[in-house]
Scaffold this motif. Structure first.
Motif, PDB file in Angstrom:
ATOM      1  N   GLU A 144      -2.793 -30.228  14.640  1.00  0.00           N
ATOM      2  CA  GLU A 144      -3.244 -28.846  14.482  1.00  0.00           C
ATOM      3  C   GLU A 144      -3.316 -28.114  15.820  1.00  0.00           C
ATOM      4  O   GLU A 144      -3.044 -26.915  15.901  1.00  0.00           O
ATOM      5  N   ALA A 145      -3.666 -28.838  16.874  1.00  0.00           N
ATOM      6  CA  ALA A 145      -3.783 -28.211  18.196  1.00  0.00           C
ATOM      7  C   ALA A 145      -2.465 -27.611  18.670  1.00  0.00           C
ATOM      8  O   ALA A 145      -2.453 -26.677  19.481  1.00  0.00           O
ATOM      9  N   SER A 146      -1.331 -28.122  18.149  1.00  0.00           N
ATOM     10  CA  SER A 146      -0.033 -27.604  18.573  1.00  0.00           C
ATOM     11  C   SER A 146       0.317 -26.289  17.895  1.00  0.00           C
ATOM     12  O   SER A 146       1.364 -25.700  18.192  1.00  0.00           O
ATOM     13  N   LYS A 148      -1.460 -23.622  18.255  1.00  0.00           N
ATOM     14  CA  LYS A 148      -1.911 -22.542  19.135  1.00  0.00           C
ATOM     15  C   LYS A 148      -0.712 -21.870  19.791  1.00  0.00           C
ATOM     16  O   LYS A 148       0.173 -22.545  20.323  1.00  0.00           O
ATOM     17  N   PRO A 149      -0.627 -20.541  19.747  1.00  0.00           N
ATOM     18  CA  PRO A 149       0.521 -19.861  20.364  1.00  0.00           C
ATOM     19  C   PRO A 149       0.713 -20.278  21.816  1.00  0.00           C
ATOM     20  O   PRO A 149      -0.250 -20.376  22.585  1.00  0.00           O
ATOM     21  N   SER A 151       2.066 -23.248  22.629  1.00  0.00           N
ATOM     22  CA  SER A 151       2.030 -24.709  22.717  1.00  0.00           C
ATOM     23  C   SER A 151       3.390 -25.327  23.020  1.00  0.00           C
ATOM     24  O   SER A 151       3.474 -26.395  23.628  1.00  0.00           O
ATOM     25  N   ASP A 207       4.850 -22.866  16.650  1.00  0.00           N
ATOM     26  CA  ASP A 207       3.583 -22.229  17.012  1.00  0.00           C
ATOM     27  C   ASP A 207       3.726 -20.719  17.086  1.00  0.00           C
ATOM     28  O   ASP A 207       2.748 -19.984  16.922  1.00  0.00           O
ATOM     29  N   TYR A 243      -0.944 -33.054  22.743  1.00  0.00           N
ATOM     30  CA  TYR A 243      -1.855 -31.976  22.347  1.00  0.00           C
ATOM     31  C   TYR A 243      -3.279 -32.470  22.097  1.00  0.00           C
ATOM     32  O   TYR A 243      -4.054 -31.800  21.424  1.00  0.00           O
TER      33      TYR A 243
END
Length: 244
Positions: A144-146, A148-149, A151, A207, A243
């Motif tokens: 999910e962390a990837s 983020k715009p 990434s 992303d 990430y």
């Protein structure tokens, strides 16, 4: 409320029409993802669709329609149409992707249009370097962390190709394969394509459209099937670590 869209691309290839047809109907794992078509009009197509035109090696059309959305996407109609004509020394291809988007039309159109260019480039790479060879396909999604715009830039840096230009041969350390020489066959702000002697690695910066960074592997080595789970796990670990 939905809004119609149409994405049209035309290109030439040195591959024969029969080779293009085989690539899109039976060899799609080599450049896209595994898809099966029942070889007749009215037959089943990938993704729950139906074949509406089957004229080998000249035309293939498929259609998927679902008022609740297709494949979890805010899209209620998806039509893919490929026309193939012989040309001196190869073939001319016209590809049309059309349908109805029901979400943010501008974002969806931008994402679909840019993905089209990358997918069709990968098809041409397959036709040039691997045509007729069976592939083992893997799809790996980042955490999910990837999503983020911005990434995707981290993946480009981790690959070590941030200073390389399209067409360069680069030395890269690939999870599951180790250090290899690869051609950087595609590069822009959202996508990177690497090609080795027995594989194509496709990197997707989704992303930019609210999705995770992803990787598609198209591997042609004789042992690709046996090592699929191991290689896929190695890339998943790479993404998760990147990430974390």
């Amino acid at each position: 409320m939905g809004r119609e869209f149409e994405i049209v691309r035309e290109y030439e290839t040195e591959a024969a029409p029969e080779q293009v047809w085989e690539a899109i109907t039976t060899g799609s794992a080599g450049w896209l993802w595994p898809m099966e078509f029942e070889p007749r009009e009215g037959g089943s197509a990938g993704g729950g669709g139906v074949v509406t035109a089957w004229d080998p090696p000249h035309r293939l059309t498929s259609r998927v329609e679902d008022p609740d959305g297709i494949g979890g996407m805010p899209q209620t109609l998806n039509v893919l149409d490929t026309v193939i004509e012989p040309r001196a020394g190869g073939a001319w291809v016209r590809y049309v992707h059309s349908g109805i988007f029901t979400g943010s039309w501008d974002d969806q159109y931008d994402g679909a249009s840019r993905h089209t260019d990358f997918y069709l480039h990968t098809l041409r790479q397959y036709l040039t370097h691997f045509t007729g060879r069976a592939a083992v396909h893997s799809d790996v999604q980042g955490p999910e962390a990837s999503m983020k715009p911005g990434s995707f830039a981290a993946a480009v840096r981790a690959l070590g190709v941030d200073d390389a230009a399209e067409g360069d041969t680069v030395r890269v350390d690939l999870p599951g394969a180790g250090p290899v020489d690869a051609v950087l066959d595609f590069r822009n702000e959202h996508f990177v394509g690497l090609r080795t002697g027995d594989a194509m690695y496709r990197f997707f910066g989704r992303d930019a459209w609210g999705g995770p960074v992803g990787i598609a592997l198209h591997r042609f080595a004789p042992d690709a099937a046996a090592s699929r789970d191991q290689v896929q796990a190695a890339w998943k670990s790479w993404l998760d670590g990147l990430y974390a």
